[in-house]
Design a protein around this motif. Structure first.
Motif, short mmCIF file in Angstrom:
data_model
loop_
_atom_site.label_atom_id
_atom_site.label_comp_id
_atom_site.label_asym_id
_atom_site.label_seq_id
_atom_site.Cartn_x
_atom_site.Cartn_y
_atom_site.Cartn_z
N SER A 1 8.54 -0.57 -0.65
CA SER A 1 7.91 -1.67 0.11
C SER A 1 6.40 -1.56 0.09
O SER A 1 5.70 -2.57 -0.03
N THR B 1 9.66 4.65 2.19
CA THR B 1 9.09 3.30 2.25
C THR B 1 8.26 2.94 1.03
O THR B 1 7.65 1.87 1.00
N GLY C 1 4.51 1.42 6.17
CA GLY C 1 5.79 1.44 6.87
C GLY C 1 6.12 2.82 7.41
O GLY C 1 7.28 3.21 7.50
N SER D 1 -0.34 2.83 8.80
CA SER D 1 0.99 2.70 9.35
C SER D 1 1.62 1.37 8.96
O SER D 1 2.75 1.30 8.48
N SER D 2 0.87 0.31 9.13
CA SER D 2 1.35 -1.03 8.83
C SER D 2 1.64 -1.21 7.33
O SER D 2 2.69 -1.73 6.96
N GLN D 3 0.72 -0.78 6.49
CA GLN D 3 0.86 -1.02 5.05
C GLN D 3 1.85 -0.09 4.37
O GLN D 3 2.39 -0.42 3.33
N GLN E 1 -5.77 4.52 10.95
CA GLN E 1 -4.40 5.00 11.03
C GLN E 1 -3.43 3.84 11.25
O GLN E 1 -2.34 3.81 10.67
N SER E 2 -3.82 2.86 12.03
CA SER E 2 -2.92 1.72 12.26
C SER E 2 -2.74 0.91 10.98
O SER E 2 -1.64 0.41 10.71
N MET E 3 -3.79 0.78 10.18
CA MET E 3 -3.69 0.07 8.91
C MET E 3 -2.73 0.81 7.97
O MET E 3 -1.87 0.20 7.33
N TRP F 1 -10.14 2.50 5.90
CA TRP F 1 -8.81 2.73 6.45
C TRP F 1 -8.87 3.14 7.91
O TRP F 1 -9.84 3.71 8.37
N SER G 1 5.41 5.41 10.71
CA SER G 1 5.00 5.30 12.11
C SER G 1 3.60 5.86 12.34
O SER G 1 3.14 6.75 11.62
N GLN G 2 2.95 5.32 13.36
CA GLN G 2 1.59 5.75 13.71
C GLN G 2 1.56 7.25 14.01
O GLN G 2 0.62 7.94 13.62
#
Length: 173
Positions: free
Chosen positions: A133, A130, A37, A33-35, A29-31, A27, A39-40
């Motif tokens: 989703s 989120t 929903g 955030s993306s998965q 942090q950006s992953m 993992w 924010s970073q």
């Protein structure tokens, strides 16, 4: 961050479950955030809170599963309580989740409110907005969050079974 900035938030639980579902070493942090929903910046703050509380090891960034498990089974329903609400359309959760239907016998259906949902049941507010989703492509995360909801709203026997299942899930993740 001042002392009060280190108080746990519901999304911290979701993020920790997601790290476990990803296999802990896989993992960023950006992953997350993306998965999820989320924010970073919220992910970053959550990781800081989890490290401060001892739920993430500061050396290798692994979730301290035993500490997290203890928090989930003893603290989740107290810190983030939930009472089933109105009948709405949504995504099944707790014992109504698809993978638990043969394990739990209950006339109640619990759902996370969602326009995408096909099931009517009593509303359970998810730990984070989120969640519906985030679980679409992650059945393991879905199972962990549904088990957490059983612990939050289930009866004694349901909670006992959910605790056993959660321990097995965390042990082999």
């Amino acid at each position: 961050m001042n002392e009060s900035g280190f108080n746990m938030k519901p999304q911290d639980v979701v993020i920790l479950f997601k790290i476990i579902a990803l296999g802990e070493n896989n993992w960023t942090q950006s992953m997350l955030s993306s998965q999820l929903g989320i924010s970073q910046s919220e992910i970053s703050e959550s990781i800081k809170r989890s490290k401060y509380s001892g739920l993430i090891n500061t050396i290798d960034n692994h979730v301290n599963k035993r500490t997290f498990f203890d928090f989930v089974i003893n603290g989740l329903k107290v810190v983030f309580p939930q009472r089933p609400g109105a009948i709405v359309r949504g995504v099944p959760t707790a014992h109504a989740a698809p993978f638990f239907q043969n394990k739990f016998y209950s006339e109640e259906q619990y759902v996370w409110p969602s326009g995408k949902g096909q099931v009517r049941g009593q509303a359970i507010i998810p730990l984070y907005k989120t969640v519906t989703s985030a679980i679409e492509n992650d059945q393991f995360l879905y199972q962990l969050l549904a088990l957490a909801d059983i612990i939050r709203v289930g009866r004694a026997r349901e909670k006992e079974m959910a605790i056993e299942m959660m321990e097995q899930h965390l042990q082999y993740a």
